[in-house]
Design an enzyme around this catalytic site. Structure first.
Site, PDB file in Angstrom:
ATOM      1  N   HIS A 102       0.871  -1.160   0.000  1.00 46.43           N
ATOM      2  CA  HIS A 102       0.000   0.000   0.000  1.00 46.43           C
ATOM      3  C   HIS A 102       0.918   1.223   0.000  1.00 46.43           C
ATOM      4  O   HIS A 102       1.658   1.460   0.961  1.00 46.43           O
ATOM      5  CB  HIS A 102      -0.918   0.009   1.222  1.00 46.43           C
ATOM      6  N   GLU A 105       1.464   3.613   2.926  1.00 43.98           N
ATOM      7  CA  GLU A 105       1.905   3.050   4.212  1.00 43.98           C
ATOM      8  C   GLU A 105       3.417   2.867   4.125  1.00 43.98           C
ATOM      9  O   GLU A 105       3.914   1.857   3.631  1.00 43.98           O
ATOM     10  CB  GLU A 105       1.165   1.745   4.483  1.00 43.98           C
ATOM     11  N   HIS A 232       2.710  -3.274   6.823  1.00 46.29           N
ATOM     12  CA  HIS A 232       1.632  -2.319   6.535  1.00 46.29           C
ATOM     13  C   HIS A 232       1.648  -1.217   7.605  1.00 46.29           C
ATOM     14  O   HIS A 232       2.496  -1.210   8.500  1.00 46.29           O
ATOM     15  CB  HIS A 232       0.282  -3.035   6.533  1.00 46.29           C
ATOM     16  N   GLU A 326       1.300  -4.706  10.986  1.00 47.47           N
ATOM     17  CA  GLU A 326       0.895  -3.296  11.042  1.00 47.47           C
ATOM     18  C   GLU A 326       1.814  -2.620  12.055  1.00 47.47           C
ATOM     19  O   GLU A 326       1.784  -2.948  13.245  1.00 47.47           O
ATOM     20  CB  GLU A 326      -0.563  -3.190  11.487  1.00 47.47           C
TER      21      GLU A 326
END
Length: 508
Positions: A102, A105, A232, A326
């Site tokens: 992404h 990110e 991410h 994350e």
């Protein structure tokens, strides 16, 4: 068979083939740990930094690009660390970190640049931990899978929560992989035994994968990766398979056969992170989950179901076990925060990498020739003793396959396992193995020597290599797609492209 290809010939292409081409640039100035700059590196600065590290540690590092660039033509650069760069070594696990799929990110992108510098500096300084890892592991770092999205996010100031998330065709790359969860869940319902390397069971794709997705798919299917993680941003948690729910619900715990091992892998990262597993830390946004109360981990589908994600594709299309990381609430933090992110994640990144050396590994060989047997199947049953009278006796319904030279790896938690090796035209062999997983030590070794038996049908027949026509892979793919019925792309066209690409490397 489509375009003259069957899937059995594809899955383990000879491991000597390179996934991309090595980059040969001009000699760059050295970047030491002391003058490494924590900043948001531009595309050219990213390439230059990786080139610098590959040059500085030329004995153990190599820079290469994946087979396809981004939509806008930006190469997907990978730096590799190994004591024999560019080659798979028998019994050495292949490991990868991927970031920035992404584009907005960005923390993972900078973490992998920092990690490349850290590994190279540690090698040159004689750091025992880093030298041991590089001498016994082939490490691949892909800092930016979506450079076009990164550029869009950067050009818009890095403040929009969605701008740059997708690639330049407005496709979310983490929804773009073949949906192998659907195949696996169908097999479960129908009690079909197939539980791994499921690409050959797909009859159709609903779309042609984006070039970035396609390049990573080739990478995954060509190199026998053992362990992986995907960075991410937007929260702080280690997410593990399955990412897609079985029922189609938006939130539902989807237990993978390796659920215990996946939870362990996620905990290794979270517990070594500065705050991921802190039960007292607040959620990223009011009302959201604070994953610290669950030791900083979550099942993917229990959080929210994702179809077409890269994490589950790794697990179901190859031998690789992957989790999703994350690594911060802020997707595009200011440059002044980047050193802090590195300090928060450095220990986790090292400890997670070491997990590639857990479980069991070995070689499956022919009893007469002594040669390794490729595509042998490794199946497991957990027979760990619970107490004086009971053992678990649980089948782990996810097999792995040996690589081209017959070597295999199977990441497992500590315990006792009944392991069976089987191959076409061979008599299966079973051993009981106790796995201890001592810290910073090699995985438990268990080899298998198989004896030929009566001819048996064991999977699809291989494709003959005699008089094989080598054609341009993109022409082959285009022709195959044009012949497909309806708007859907026949998945075997992907097989044709992968095969002709590999054969082109062989003959070139």
């Amino acid at each position: 068979m489509v375009c003259g290809v069957t899937w059995s010939h594809l899955v383990f292409v000879l491991l000597g083939y390179l996934v991309g081409s090595t980059y040969h640039g001009v000699k760059a100035a050295s970047i030491s740990k002391e003058n490494f700059e924590y900043k948001h590196h531009s595309q050219e600065e990213l390439r230059q930094l990786l080139e610098n590290e590959a040059e500085r540690c030329s004995e153990v590092a190599r820079l290469y690009a994946l087979s396809e660039p981004s939509v806008n033509g930006v190469p997907l650069w990978v730096i590799e660390f190994s004591d024999n760069p560019g080659e798979h070594e028998l019994l050495e696990p292949e490991f990868k970190y991927v970031a920035n799929m992404h584009g907005n990110e960005v923390v993972g992108r900078e973490l992998l640049l920092s990690f490349a510098n850290y590994l190279c500096t540690g090698w040159l300084d004689g750091d025992k931990n880093i030298r041991t890892l590089i001498q016994n592991t082939r490490i691949h770092l892909l800092p930016s899978m979506n450079p076009d999205g990164w550029q869009q996010a950067t050009d818009t100031g890095g403040r929009d929560y969605l701008s740059g998330r997708s690639n330049n065709n407005s496709v979310d790359l983490n929804r773009d992989f073949p949906d192998l969860d659907r195949v696996m869940f169908r097999n479960e319902r129908l009690n079909k035994p197939r539980n791994n390397h499921l690409m050959e069971q797909l009859d159709r794709l609903s779309h042609k994968p984006q070039p970035e997705t396609y390049a990573v798919m080739k990478w995954i299917l060509t190199i026998p990766f053992v362990l992986s993680a995907n960075f991410h941003g937007g929260d702080l948690v280690a997410n593990y398979p399955y990412d897609a729910s079985r029922s189609g619900a938006t939130q539902e715990y989807a237990r993978a056969p390796d659920d215990v091992t996946f939870r362990h892998l996620a905990e290794v990262y979270a517990l070594n992170h500065a705050s991921m597993a802190d039960s007292k830390r607040p959620p990223c946004s009011p009302g959201d989950d604070s994953f610290g109360k669950n030791q900083g981990i979550t099942n993917g589908a229990a959080w929210y179901s994702v179809v077409g994600g890269m994490q589950d594709f790794n697990y179901l299309a190859s031998n690789s076990m992957e989790i999703t990381l994350e690594v911060g609430c802020n997707k595009y933090p200011p440059a002044s925060d980047l050193e802090g992110y590195w300090n928060d994640n450095k220990n986790s990144m090292m400890e997670y990498l070491w997990q590639a050396h857990t479980g069991v590994k070995g070689i499956v060989t022919d009893s007469l020739t002594g040669k390794g047997i490729p595509e042998a199947i490794i199946t497991l049953r957990n027979i760990t003793r619970i107490n004086a009278t009971h053992v678990l006796n649980e089948e782990i319904n996810h097999d792995v396959e040996t690589a081209h030279d017959g070597d295999y790896w199977r990441i497992l938690t500590s315990g006792e396992y009944r392991i069976t090796a089987s191959a076409r035209d061979y008599i299966p062999l079973t051993h009981n193995v106790i796995v201890h997983n001592e810290a910073y030590q090699p995985a438990t070794r268990r080899d298998f020597t198989l004896t030929r038996g009566e001819e048996t049908r064991f999977g699809p027949e291989p494709v003959s290599q005699q008089n094989a026509e080598v054609v341009d892979p993109m022409t082959s793919y285009t022709s195959c797609v044009n012949e497909a019925d309806g708007p859907a792309v026949d998945v075997l066209c992907l097989a044709a492209l992968l095969l002709t690409w590999a054969e082109g490397r062989q003959h070139g």
